[in-house]
Design a protein around this motif. Sequence first.
Motif, PDB file in Angstrom:
ATOM      1  N   PHE A 168      -3.024   9.892   1.713  1.00  0.00           N
ATOM      2  CA  PHE A 168      -2.883   9.730   3.161  1.00  0.00           C
ATOM      3  C   PHE A 168      -2.404   8.314   3.432  1.00  0.00           C
ATOM      4  O   PHE A 168      -3.044   7.349   3.022  1.00  0.00           O
ATOM      5  N   ASP A 169      -1.271   8.186   4.121  1.00  0.00           N
ATOM      6  CA  ASP A 169      -0.762   6.852   4.445  1.00  0.00           C
ATOM      7  C   ASP A 169      -0.912   6.593   5.947  1.00  0.00           C
ATOM      8  O   ASP A 169      -0.079   7.030   6.739  1.00  0.00           O
ATOM      9  N   GLU A 170      -1.966   5.909   6.316  1.00  0.00           N
ATOM     10  CA  GLU A 170      -2.275   5.601   7.719  1.00  0.00           C
ATOM     11  C   GLU A 170      -2.140   6.836   8.611  1.00  0.00           C
ATOM     12  O   GLU A 170      -1.379   6.825   9.592  1.00  0.00           O
ATOM     13  N   PRO A 171      -2.890   7.899   8.278  1.00  0.00           N
ATOM     14  CA  PRO A 171      -2.698   9.179   8.977  1.00  0.00           C
ATOM     15  C   PRO A 171      -3.058   9.154  10.451  1.00  0.00           C
ATOM     16  O   PRO A 171      -2.613  10.026  11.194  1.00  0.00           O
ATOM     17  N   LYS A 177       0.823  -1.214   0.000  1.00  0.00           N
ATOM     18  CA  LYS A 177       0.000   0.000   0.000  1.00  0.00           C
ATOM     19  C   LYS A 177       0.859   1.268   0.000  1.00  0.00           C
ATOM     20  O   LYS A 177       0.633   2.179  -0.802  1.00  0.00           O
ATOM     21  N   SER A 178       1.855   1.303   0.889  1.00  0.00           N
ATOM     22  CA  SER A 178       2.709   2.502   0.950  1.00  0.00           C
ATOM     23  C   SER A 178       3.522   2.660  -0.325  1.00  0.00           C
ATOM     24  O   SER A 178       3.705   3.779  -0.821  1.00  0.00           O
ATOM     25  N   THR A 179       3.989   1.544  -0.856  1.00  0.00           N
ATOM     26  CA  THR A 179       4.758   1.602  -2.104  1.00  0.00           C
ATOM     27  C   THR A 179       3.894   2.171  -3.224  1.00  0.00           C
ATOM     28  O   THR A 179       4.360   2.996  -4.021  1.00  0.00           O
TER      29      THR A 179
HETATM   30 MG    MG Z   1       2.434   1.059   4.783  1.00  0.00          MG
END
Ligand code: MG
Length: 255
Positions: free
Chosen positions: A175-178, A55-57
């Motif tokens: 938004f990455d796990e904000p 997901k982050s990638t």
């Molecule tokens: Mg991640």
Amino acid sequence: MNDVESNPRGTVKAAGVSLKDLRKSYGSNEVLKGISLDVAPGEVVCLIGPSGSGKSTLLRCVNLLEKPNEGTIHVGGFEATDLDVDIDKMRRKVGMVFQQFNLFPHLDALRNCTVAQTKVLRRSQAEADKVARHNLERVGLGHLADRFPDQLSGGQQQRVAIARALSMNPELMLFDEPTSALDPETVGDVLAVMRNLAKEGMTMLVVTHEMGFAREVADRVVFMDGGVVVEEGVAEQVISAPTQPRTKEFLRRVL
Ligand code: MG
Ligand code: ADP
């Protein structure tokens, strides 16, 4: 996909995103195995999936912090892999908010929101201050503009980080796990800011484990596992009635 000057979903200028068969490897580890995903201007898509699923990638590829090995990325009117594209201009359309807010500790909230404006957009300090104050108001922190990060709660720091991103006038917010690093009592304020942003018609791609938020705010939910999109659909349907065994298993653990 083209720029949208007027946004039928809201008041802000919003860009669409289109990913086609995106592949990304680190050495022999293929992390994204052919991801295709379209997000319409003004649409809110929540990306869910287990840790390590990519997901982050994926978000970092959209933000051009990572270069995919294969595939294409369109943001607004720009195509990232086009050799003639002005990467800086394209990147400026995209705002990103991380789990760790990464505020400058030696700058107050206002200055955190003006640095990139003056350095990157070459706005005057007066203009940058005006934009920053507007965005700090927008996230409910107008009265704390002169506080330093260590004088703010985690949720307040994250709202400053959102104001900082908004001060660059993005047309897409990632938004990455904000809220993952926040004390539970400050999570709600951050989600409320994101909910308002969605109402204004911002295009948003949000990695989150907040299923309540996803159900209420997202137009669509995309479930990723092992570098592929396993299931996607209307938020309520994916969360309440997933069809794929892997989605069911994941939701059983997070709900
Ligand atoms: Mg991640
Ligand atoms: P998620 O955000 O869904 O937890 P990530 O995108 O962070 O997943 O990671 C997916 C996989 O890619 C993991 O196996 C992780 O170890 C690997 N990975 C991520 N970033 C890097 C990197 N910079 N170098 C090497 N491997 C990485």
